[in-house]
Design a protein around this motif. Structure first.
Motif, PDB file in Angstrom:
ATOM      1  N   GLU A  88      51.273  31.832  50.319  1.00  0.00           N
ATOM      2  CA  GLU A  88      51.063  33.272  50.244  1.00  0.00           C
ATOM      3  C   GLU A  88      50.079  33.613  49.130  1.00  0.00           C
ATOM      4  OE1 GLU A  88      54.460  35.613  50.712  1.00  0.00           O
ATOM      5  OE2 GLU A  88      53.644  37.374  49.716  1.00  0.00           O
ATOM      6  N   ARG A  89      50.221  32.912  48.032  1.00  0.00           N
ATOM      7  CA  ARG A  89      49.339  33.194  46.915  1.00  0.00           C
ATOM      8  C   ARG A  89      47.918  32.752  47.224  1.00  0.00           C
ATOM      9  NH1 ARG A  89      49.971  34.890  41.776  1.00  0.00           N
ATOM     10  NH2 ARG A  89      48.271  34.135  40.493  1.00  0.00           N
ATOM     11  N   PHE A  90      47.830  31.615  47.867  1.00  0.00           N
ATOM     12  CA  PHE A  90      46.519  31.057  48.161  1.00  0.00           C
ATOM     13  C   PHE A  90      45.761  31.921  49.161  1.00  0.00           C
ATOM     14  CE2 PHE A  90      43.587  28.083  50.173  1.00  0.00           C
ATOM     15  CZ  PHE A  90      42.972  27.575  49.045  1.00  0.00           C
ATOM     16  N   PHE A  91      46.427  32.306  50.233  1.00  0.00           N
ATOM     17  CA  PHE A  91      45.736  33.060  51.285  1.00  0.00           C
ATOM     18  C   PHE A  91      45.797  34.567  51.079  1.00  0.00           C
ATOM     19  CE2 PHE A  91      46.640  29.030  53.387  1.00  0.00           C
ATOM     20  CZ  PHE A  91      45.384  28.723  53.847  1.00  0.00           C
ATOM     21  N   GLY A  92      46.555  35.003  50.076  1.00  0.00           N
ATOM     22  CA  GLY A  92      46.605  36.432  49.817  1.00  0.00           C
ATOM     23  C   GLY A  92      47.453  37.196  50.808  1.00  0.00           C
ATOM     24  N   VAL A  93      48.101  36.502  51.699  1.00  0.00           N
ATOM     25  CA  VAL A  93      49.004  37.171  52.625  1.00  0.00           C
ATOM     26  C   VAL A  93      50.036  36.129  53.031  1.00  0.00           C
ATOM     27  CG1 VAL A  93      47.500  36.599  54.541  1.00  0.00           C
ATOM     28  CG2 VAL A  93      49.227  38.326  54.831  1.00  0.00           C
ATOM     29  N   GLY A  94      51.242  36.584  53.221  1.00  0.00           N
ATOM     30  CA  GLY A  94      52.248  35.591  53.559  1.00  0.00           C
ATOM     31  C   GLY A  94      53.529  36.225  53.996  1.00  0.00           C
ATOM     32  N   ILE A  95      54.477  35.363  54.126  1.00  0.00           N
ATOM     33  CA  ILE A  95      55.697  35.715  54.813  1.00  0.00           C
ATOM     34  C   ILE A  95      56.570  36.673  54.002  1.00  0.00           C
ATOM     35  CG2 ILE A  95      56.920  33.727  53.952  1.00  0.00           C
ATOM     36  CD1 ILE A  95      57.764  33.231  56.836  1.00  0.00           C
ATOM     37  N   ILE A 152      52.863  43.756  54.905  1.00  0.00           N
ATOM     38  CA  ILE A 152      52.872  43.560  56.353  1.00  0.00           C
ATOM     39  C   ILE A 152      54.301  43.489  56.883  1.00  0.00           C
ATOM     40  CG2 ILE A 152      50.638  42.395  56.407  1.00  0.00           C
ATOM     41  CD1 ILE A 152      52.219  39.771  56.702  1.00  0.00           C
ATOM     42  N   GLY A 153      55.205  44.090  56.128  1.00  0.00           N
ATOM     43  CA  GLY A 153      56.570  44.126  56.643  1.00  0.00           C
ATOM     44  C   GLY A 153      57.405  42.926  56.225  1.00  0.00           C
ATOM     45  N   GLY A 154      56.831  42.045  55.419  1.00  0.00           N
ATOM     46  CA  GLY A 154      57.611  40.916  54.934  1.00  0.00           C
ATOM     47  C   GLY A 154      58.677  41.382  53.956  1.00  0.00           C
ATOM     48  N   ASP A 155      59.662  40.558  53.744  1.00  0.00           N
ATOM     49  CA  ASP A 155      60.808  40.997  52.974  1.00  0.00           C
ATOM     50  C   ASP A 155      60.940  40.187  51.682  1.00  0.00           C
ATOM     51  OD1 ASP A 155      63.144  41.874  51.990  1.00  0.00           O
ATOM     52  OD2 ASP A 155      64.331  41.487  53.787  1.00  0.00           O
ATOM     53  N   PRO A 156      60.710  40.838  50.523  1.00  0.00           N
ATOM     54  CA  PRO A 156      60.844  40.100  49.268  1.00  0.00           C
ATOM     55  C   PRO A 156      62.250  39.554  49.070  1.00  0.00           C
ATOM     56  CG  PRO A 156      59.818  42.237  48.891  1.00  0.00           C
ATOM     57  CD  PRO A 156      60.293  42.240  50.306  1.00  0.00           C
ATOM     58  N   LEU A 157      63.233  40.204  49.677  1.00  0.00           N
ATOM     59  CA  LEU A 157      64.593  39.712  49.486  1.00  0.00           C
ATOM     60  C   LEU A 157      64.803  38.389  50.203  1.00  0.00           C
ATOM     61  CD1 LEU A 157      66.958  42.770  49.562  1.00  0.00           C
ATOM     62  CD2 LEU A 157      65.688  41.750  47.701  1.00  0.00           C
ATOM     63  N   LEU A 158      64.043  38.163  51.263  1.00  0.00           N
ATOM     64  CA  LEU A 158      64.189  36.877  51.949  1.00  0.00           C
ATOM     65  C   LEU A 158      63.866  35.749  50.986  1.00  0.00           C
ATOM     66  CD1 LEU A 158      64.696  35.311  54.550  1.00  0.00           C
ATOM     67  CD2 LEU A 158      62.257  35.379  54.961  1.00  0.00           C
TER      68      LEU A 158
END
Ligand code: HEA
Ligand code: HEA
Ligand code: CUA
Ligand code: CU
Lengths: 313, 214, 535
Positions: free
Chosen positions: C219-226, C231-237
């Motif tokens: 996620e850090r490398f590509f600037g977008v991630g799960i 984009i609706g991803g969940d930090p709690l996950l």
């Protein structure tokens, strides 16, 4: 609520904080009893059975299982009691507050922005009237923060991407710390502020003195036009979109057959993730505004739609 | 000490050494299960939240390549199992051929996967590199493709390791096979089957949602 | 001492760095861990100096954040997790099961190299500019906002994880397959039961951390991630995945310590451990139930109330086996013949400090109180009581106990007792005030704090100074004894375990003849003399 019958017990600053203090006292007492027993036995054995000491070391306890069962059961019972107690207070603290919105809180690196319904905005401070439950609706602009008022024994994380409700109530006027309790970067320890609790009369005075910025709902109305919402939701638009008057607080039938109550979260989701819940008998035409509106603007939009609640469509 | 050559001093006998090694492989596979388990858990959480997005994303994958790859892997697993079955110092040549075959199929899998990746790149479906997907389901689709790339990349890495193992064993079988290589072969086969099973799960999760009749 | 032992078989560097002897690998680990402990300790020292005043006058906020992050990362992954398993465990597991080595000696060596690679990667990240996410790497701060070497540090931890996995695998297989004839499961010393349980966690939890860190790095490398909320991803996950590993990991950090305590308590009270089977199964119960409580780190994060309820309940359940152990240790003392050598002092210190740490864990498991206490110094005090007061104390105890076996030398009992007592006092002075700070509401990871908290902070810093001194003492007297101490006999404590039935230090392959086990562990006769397991 039975704590009011305990002699010498200081009531807390709020109904829940008193309960938490009592729980803390209970935990302390339980621990003191266990530790006391344990340390007593350890010391006793260490003194009596030290190697220089002549004493009876025969007739040891050979069978262990009833001891095992005994202390396992005792700990289990003690633990269950603490669990139930802690859980009941927790549910009291985090019960979903009555659906009357009072204050918005937006967290960002590294400040707290609070906003009263009348539009009065504060930074790193929050004025509240005493003895009245205040509902906070909290959102984060960037990373996770945590809204923490030690005096009220109350805290809740503010996670980006969702709304968080928290009900607070202060019983005594005064100034109390507000901390950010979730690590959020460089100035995490600077993200602190003050909760100022005032008598209701003082509070209305204070509200009145604040810079008269326009009420949130009005700003929301302006945004509603700026962002083009009215193009679809307004009267006489060509797109068939549901009218928003009177929606707030009512049940909305969805296309998958279920119904939801249109609360803040629902409105917010409708704007950011319109496809997640489609209103029955409408086409999924609405574009997502994710990334196009800030949390501040969202709050205003929600307030605006809420202000339409009274009007009928 | 003559027995030193046959097995290390902590073992009592050759069979003891061999079934110890096999247990080691099983424990290792348990680890691997949890590695993919964490990922698959994340998949289900998001699939639950973005049901349609995931179905949509799935429809943009290439089921022909996916299915071919599944068949390729299953065949290679079969070859490996066969190689283990027939292995003995005198029939090692056949094992060597079977292993080479399996490794080639593995390579073929990787090549197909590469083709699939490049197709997805052309369709602007690579999150973080080039992702363009208009429309309301974009978020779900993007999450789906993040999962897709991470999972298949890790799987491909496992494949590569497996291919190296199989090639090495094939070389050994050709040159100087002895009875003690049976364990090594057996363990490598376990690993290869495991990688295969993981793929079957990934296949179901990646290619099938959104393709059922409804 | 004419025959050679594992230390004297060969003196070349090569014979150390390419050794497959579990005893030498244990020494390699030991040396590396001292190094990491002192780096982590130095960071703690700076933290404590800084916190002596409420203003941020020593270091900047950014530096402070890097300091506690590095302290946490180094102490957890590069000191405490490998501490007892990889040094004491590596050394005594084969001895205790009567084997000539671990099942996979080369994997064992490899695990040390992997560990060092991970360690160097992390150190590199730290010295290149540091990492400021806290040891918990919470998203989206770590993935999208932090300006520091997150990928590199995560890679270091990721790599070190494989070394954990290999060690766990080696222990599991060795304990299953290499036990001496006659050594049934119920004749295993309890240290092995707890290492077995630890290994199960290592093998099953670490891969989840690996995949989580990998997701962070992508996620850090590509600037977008799960985990990206945009984009609706969940930090709690992320938090769920992280704690799914990290809660079991705290049991990785205590079970080996508990195991050591069994050996010490039994040997120095000349008695069998009370309730052997209960203690043995308690280890496995902790390992199993420990997988089901991770959500107690997220009571205020906005996870569903029902989830909180379940996790709170499970946290109380997982405390039961710990309680069983504490009570059984106490009962073991009853009618024993207690000697208070340094290892025993550490063991008694462990029982007290671990219990305090555990009980305050119950405070945190108690939902309503955790709302107040989470992310305050109460939590900091809780885990230092268990990890430093418990595990580090047990580590020191075990180190003193097996020192004669490892080095073949005796250390100075006077100095050792003095250090043990000093550590105990320094420790309590450092961390007890932190409970009070936490209860009063001082948040953790605070560089600058309101002045009313200063008194307790000053006490804590003072305690830390004493503690640092006390931790330095063993370095000197143990270091001295390793070279100049009097020679140790094979069984200086007169203990019954198999490891004491071979010479000190043991020969290269541990036993001249394969031991055959004939009785349960921890047996002493009526005159309180040990009855060796293999006689
Ligand atoms: C070795 C490490 C270790 C161990 C063994 C434990 C053991 C326990 N921990 Fe702890 N914990 C940590 C390390 C550890 N913890 C760390 C590092 C953190 C913070 C992470 C971070 O955020 O950075 C943490 C945080 C933490 C939290 C989250 C706090 C928060 O952030 O809000 C909670 C909440 O439930 C918790 C609970 C427990 C419990 C119930 C146990 C139990 O297993 C304890 C069981 C033991 C006993 C209970 C004592 C003996 C029992 C008796 C003598 C019985 C008699 C008692 C009675 C009848 C009352 N821990
Ligand atoms: C796992 C093991 C472990 C160990 C052993 C320790 C040991 C110590 N820890 Fe640590 N600690 C953690 C794990 C550990 N800690 C974790 C996981 C965190 C959370 C991090 C986070 O929030 O992300 C934490 C956080 C933490 C904080 C909170 C920081 C904050 O939230 O702002 C503090 C503050 O006092 C602290 C102090 C100490 C002290 C004084 C010691 C002492 O016991 C150390 C004593 C040892 C020495 C001092 C070394 C020997 C002596 C010297 C080297 C002297 C010479 C050095 C100099 C003169 C510089 N620790
Ligand atoms: Cu905001 Cu910490
Ligand atoms: Cu935990």
């Amino acid at each position: 609520m039975w704590r009011q019958w305990i002699p010498f017990w200081q009531p807390g600053l709020s109904p829940q904080s008193g309960d938490v203090d009592l729980l803390f006292a209970g935990l302390l007492i339980a621990s003191a009893v266990v530790l006391g027993l344990l340390f007593f036995l350890l010391t006793l054995f260490c003194v009596r059975y030290r190697s220089g000491n002549q004493t009876d070391r025969e007739h040891r306890v050979a069978k262990s299982w009833h001891w095992e069962v005994g202390w396992t059961a005792a700990s289990l019972v003690g633990f269950l009691g603490l669990f139930v107690w802690g859980a009941s207070v927790y549910f009291e603290m985090y019960k979903t507050p009555a659906d009357e919105l009072d204050v918005f809180v937006v967290a960002k690196q590294w400040m707290w922005k609070t906003q009263h319904p009348g539009g009065q905005a504060e930074i790193n401070a929050l004025h509240v009237p005493v003895k009245r439950p205040v509902r906070l609706v909290m959102a984060s602009q960037d990373v996770i923060h945590s809204f923490f008022i030690p005096a009220l024994r109350l805290k809740h994380d503010v996670v980006p991407g969702r709304y968080q409700d928290l009900e607070i109530e202060v019983d005594r006027p005064g100034q109390y710390h507000l901390f950010c309790a979730e690590y959020c970067g460089t100035d995490h320890s600077g993200m602190i502020g003050e909760i100022v609790a005032m008598e209701p009369a003082d509070f209305s005075n204070w509200l009145a003195q604040q810079a008269p910025s326009s009420p949130l709902a009005a700003e929301g109305g302006a945004l509603f036009r700026e962002l083009g919402c009215s193009g679809c939701h307004g009267n006489g638009s060509k797109v068939r979109a549901p009218p928003l008057e009177g929606v707030y607080g009512r049940p909305v039938p969805l296309s998958d057959g279920s119904t939801v109550i249109a609360d803040d979260k629902y409105i917010r989701d409708s704007i950011l993730l319109p496809r997640s819940q489609i209103v029955a008998s409408y086409e999924p035409l609405m574009p997502s505004f994710e990334g196009k509106v800030s949390e501040d603007q969202l709050l205003r939009l929600v307030m605006y739609i809420k202000s339409l609640a009274g009007r009928s469509s | 000490m003559p027995e030193r050559a046959a097995f290390a001093p902590q073992y009592a006998s050759v069979p003891h050494r061999d079934n110890t090694a096999e247990l080691g492989m099983w424990v290792f596979i348990a680890t691997e299960v949890l590695l993919f388990g964490g990922l698959i858990l994340a998949y289900f959480v998001y699939r639950h939240a973005f049901l349609q997005g995931f179905a949509e994303g799935s429809r943009h994958t290439d089921i022909v390549i996916g299915t071919t790859n599944t068949a390729v892997l299953l065949t290679s697993s079969f070859l490996v199992a066969w190689a283990v079955e027939v292995f003995s110092p005198d029939t090692a040549r056949l094992s060597a051929w079977l292993l080479t075959g399996a490794a080639c199929l593995g390579l073929f899998f990787i090549v197909l996967k590469g083709i699939e990746y490049s197709k997805e790149y052309d369709e602007h479906l690579v999150p973080g590199v080039d992702f363009q997907f208009a429309g309301p389901l974009a978020n779900g689709v993007q999450l789906f493709f993040i999962f897709y790339f991470v999972a298949t990349a890790i799987h491909a890495l496992h494949m590569l390791i497996g291919i190296c193992l199989l090639t090495t064993l094939a070389a050994i079988c050709r040159k100087a096979p002895t009875a003690r290589h049976h364990t090594a072969l057996h363990s490598a086969a376990l690993y290869w089957h495991f990688v295969d099973v993981v793929w079957i799960f990934l296949f179901a999760l990646i290619y099938l949602p959104g393709r059922s009749s409804s | 001492m004419s025959e050679t032992n594992y230390l004297t078989t060969d003196y070349t560097l090569r014979s150390w760095f390419l050794t497959t002897d579990h005893k030498r690998i244990a020494i390699l680990y030991f040396a590396s861990l001292i190094f990491f402990f002192f780096i982590g300790g130095a960071a703690a020292t700076v933290i404590r100096i800084e916190l002596a005043t409420p203003q941020g006058d020593l270091v900047s906020s950014d530096t402070y954040n890097r300091l506690f992050t590095m302290h946490g990362i180094i102490m957890v992954w590069f000191f405490l997790i490998p501490s007892i398993p990889n040094t004491l465990g590596n050394f005594v597991v084969p001895l205790m099961i009567g084997a000539r080595d671990l099942a996979f000696p080369r994997l064992n060596l490899m695990s040390w190299y992997i560990f060092m690679l991970g360690g160097c990667t992390t150190l590199f990240a730290i010295f290149a500019g540091g990492i400021d996410t806290g040891w918990t790497f919470y998203t989206p701060f770590s993935t999208l906002y932090s300006n520091s070497y997150v990928i590199l540090a995560a890679a270091g931890v990721f790599i070190a994880g494989f070394s954990s996995i290999l060690t766990g695998l080696n222990f599991i297989v060795s304990i299953h397959r290499l036990r001496a004839p006659g050594l049934t499961w119920y004749r295993l010393p309890l240290f092995l039961w707890s290492l077995y349980a630890t290994s199960v966690i290592l093998v099953l939890a670490t891969p989840v951390l690996a995949i989580t860190l990998l997701l962070i790095a992508t996620e850090r490398f590509f600037g977008v991630g799960i985990f990206d909320p945009r984009i609706g991803g969940d930090p709690l996950l992320f938090q769920h995945l992280f704690w799914f590993y990290s809660h079991p990991a705290v049991y990785i950090m205590i079970l080996p310590g508990m195991g050591v305590i069994n050996e010490l308590i039994s040997c120095f009270s000349r008695k069998e451990v009370f309730g052997y089977k209960f203690v043995a199964w308690a280890s496995l119960a902790i390992a199993a139930v420990g997988f089901l409580v991770w959500g107690h780190h997220m009571f205020v994060s906005g996870q569903s109330l029902v989830a909180s309820l379940v996790f709170s309940f499970m946290s109380f359940i997982v405390a039961v086996p710990s309680a069983i152990k504490v009570f059984n240790w106490t009962a073991t003392l009853h009618k024993g013949l207690l000697r208070f050598d340094a290892p025993m002092l550490y063991a008694l210190g462990f029982i007290g400090l671990f219990t305090i740490g555990g009980l305050t864990g119950l405070f945190l498991a108690c939902l309503a109180y955790d709302v107040h206490a989470t992310d305050t110094y109460f939590v900091v005090a809780h885990f230092h009581y268990i990890m430093v007061g418990g595990m580090v104390t047990a580590y020191f105890g075990g180190l003193h106990y097996w020192w004669p076996k490892i080095t073949g030398r005796l250390y100075s009992e006077h100095w050792a007792r003095a250090a043990a007592v000093l550590i105990f006092f320094g420790f309590n002075l450092t961390f007890f005030p932190q409970f009070i700070l936490g209860a009063e509401g001082m948040p953790r990871r605070y560089h600058i704090y309101p002045p009313e908290f200063q008194v307790w902070n000053v006490l804590s810093s003072g305690g830390a100074a004493i503690l640092a001194l006390a931790y330095l003492m063993p370095l000197f007297y143990l270091g001295y004894s390793a070279f100049f101490g009097p020679r140790a006999p094979a069984n200086p404590w007169d203990a019954p375990g198999l490891e004491w039935q071979t010479s000190s230090p043991p020969p290269e392959h541990n036993f001249a003849t394969q031991p055959v086990v004939t009785r349960k562990p921890y047996q002493y006769n009526r005159n309180f003399q040990a009855e060796p397991q293999n006689a």
